[in-house]
Design an enzyme around this catalytic site. Structure first.
Site, PDB file in Angstrom:
ATOM      1  CE  LYS A  11      -3.985  -2.223   2.181  1.00 17.05           C
ATOM      2  NZ  LYS A  11      -5.006  -2.099   3.258  1.00 17.05           N
ATOM      3  CE1 TYR A  51      -9.508  -2.554   0.166  1.00 10.81           C
ATOM      4  CE2 TYR A  51      -8.552  -0.779  -1.133  1.00 10.81           C
ATOM      5  CZ  TYR A  51      -8.407  -1.867  -0.287  1.00 10.81           C
ATOM      6  OH  TYR A  51      -7.148  -2.273   0.104  1.00 10.81           O
ATOM      7  CG  ASN A 114      -3.806  -2.178   6.711  1.00 12.82           C
ATOM      8  OD1 ASN A 114      -3.626  -1.884   5.540  1.00 12.82           O
ATOM      9  ND2 ASN A 114      -4.851  -2.864   7.126  1.00 12.82           N
ATOM     10  CG  HIS A 117      -5.368  -6.237  -0.358  1.00 16.76           C
ATOM     11  ND1 HIS A 117      -6.598  -6.039   0.227  1.00 16.76           N
ATOM     12  CD2 HIS A 117      -5.535  -7.219  -1.292  1.00 16.76           C
ATOM     13  CE1 HIS A 117      -7.475  -6.870  -0.333  1.00 16.76           C
ATOM     14  NE2 HIS A 117      -6.860  -7.596  -1.255  1.00 16.76           N
ATOM     15  CD  GLU A 128      -9.032  -8.802  -3.580  1.00 18.19           C
ATOM     16  OE1 GLU A 128      -9.934  -8.534  -2.771  1.00 18.19           O
ATOM     17  OE2 GLU A 128      -7.925  -9.274  -3.228  1.00 18.19           O
TER      18      GLU A 128
HETATM   19  P1  GDP Z   1      -8.307  -6.499   5.568  1.00 20.12           P
HETATM   20  O1  GDP Z   1      -8.991  -7.645   4.854  1.00 20.12           O
HETATM   21  O2  GDP Z   1      -7.484  -6.947   6.754  1.00 20.12           O
HETATM   22  O3  GDP Z   1      -7.516  -5.607   4.626  1.00 20.12           O
HETATM   23  O4  GDP Z   1      -9.458  -5.590   6.210  1.00 20.12           O
HETATM   24  P2  GDP Z   1     -10.887  -5.110   5.656  1.00 20.12           P
HETATM   25  O5  GDP Z   1     -11.253  -5.855   4.401  1.00 20.12           O
HETATM   26  O6  GDP Z   1     -11.850  -5.139   6.804  1.00 20.12           O
HETATM   27  O7  GDP Z   1     -10.644  -3.569   5.293  1.00 20.12           O
HETATM   28  C1  GDP Z   1     -10.023  -3.186   4.086  1.00 20.12           C
HETATM   29  C2  GDP Z   1      -9.066  -2.065   4.386  1.00 20.12           C
HETATM   30  O8  GDP Z   1      -9.799  -0.930   4.849  1.00 20.12           O
HETATM   31  C3  GDP Z   1      -8.071  -2.331   5.519  1.00 20.12           C
HETATM   32  O9  GDP Z   1      -6.951  -3.081   5.103  1.00 20.12           O
HETATM   33  C4  GDP Z   1      -7.689  -0.937   5.935  1.00 20.12           C
HETATM   34  O10 GDP Z   1      -6.751  -0.323   5.010  1.00 20.12           O
HETATM   35  C5  GDP Z   1      -9.037  -0.207   5.824  1.00 20.12           C
HETATM   36  N1  GDP Z   1      -9.773  -0.236   7.092  1.00 20.12           N
HETATM   37  C6  GDP Z   1     -10.346  -1.305   7.703  1.00 20.12           C
HETATM   38  N2  GDP Z   1     -10.968  -0.956   8.837  1.00 20.12           N
HETATM   39  C7  GDP Z   1     -10.806   0.402   8.949  1.00 20.12           C
HETATM   40  C8  GDP Z   1     -11.233   1.370   9.912  1.00 20.12           C
HETATM   41  O11 GDP Z   1     -11.903   1.057  10.912  1.00 20.12           O
HETATM   42  N3  GDP Z   1     -10.868   2.665   9.684  1.00 20.12           N
HETATM   43  C9  GDP Z   1     -10.131   3.028   8.582  1.00 20.12           C
HETATM   44  N4  GDP Z   1      -9.814   4.334   8.444  1.00 20.12           N
HETATM   45  N5  GDP Z   1      -9.713   2.142   7.657  1.00 20.12           N
HETATM   46  C10 GDP Z   1     -10.039   0.842   7.838  1.00 20.12           C
END
Ligand code: GDP
Length: 140
Positions: A11, A51, A114, A117, A128
């Site tokens: 990222k 997303y 973070n 991905h 994807e």
């Molecule tokens: P992943 O599968 O671990 O990547 O998590 P998710 O699919 O739930 O979320 C996709 C991405 O959205 C995450 O990797 C983060 O970059 C972002 N994200 C997830 N939860 C949050 C949140 O509570 N706040 C913010 N600002 N970003 C989030």
């Protein structure tokens, strides 16, 4: 795409900090083979498409802005049990909850920025990978 593949992005935060090489080294040392890879930058619109599943979440607009804020590396990876093993290697979404030694624990800045991905299912790994790479690029 075979089910022993997953899809990853390094990222914008990790790319900008010059951590791409270190992260790719961890990925290769964990036994993943890189079968397709490119450096690119998403537009806000493309980040929104990638997303789309999160469109109703409160952080969606921020996430799309962040993911289009700078270059990334996109890659398709191959390994037995790729999706599950890669999720273990990257750690929890929130680096505060990520296990020691995971990529997010080491490199992530926040729950949003973070570092990496990782696809959450074989089906999404295929979707994807297809989003970023043409058929010829995915042959591996
Ligand atoms: P992943 O599968 O671990 O990547 O998590 P998710 O699919 O739930 O979320 C996709 C991405 O959205 C995450 O990797 C983060 O970059 C972002 N994200 C997830 N939860 C949050 C949140 O509570 N706040 C913010 N600002 N970003 C989030």
């Amino acid at each position: 795409m075979a089910t022993n593949r997953t899809f990853t992005m390094i990222k914008p935060d990790a790319f900008a900090e010059g951590n791409s090489g270190a992260i790719l080294k961890m990925i290769e040392e964990a036994g993943f083979k890189i079968v397709a890879m490119k450096a690119t930058q998403l537009t806000g619109e493309m980040a929104g498409k990638f997303y789309a599943v999160h469109a109703e979440r409160p952080f969606y607009a921020d996430l799309c802005a962040y993911m289009s804020s700078g270059p990334i590396i996109a890659a398709i990876l191959e390994k037995d049990n790729a999706v599950e093993d890669f999720r273990k290697l990257i750690g929890a979404t929130n680096p505060a909850d990520a296990a020691e030694g995971t990529i997010r624990k080491i490199f992530a800045k926040s729950i949003e920025a973070n570092a990496v991905h990782g696809s959450d299912s074989d089906e999404n790994a295929t979707i994807e990978g297809n989003f970023y790479f043409s058929e010829i690029e995915r042959v591996g």
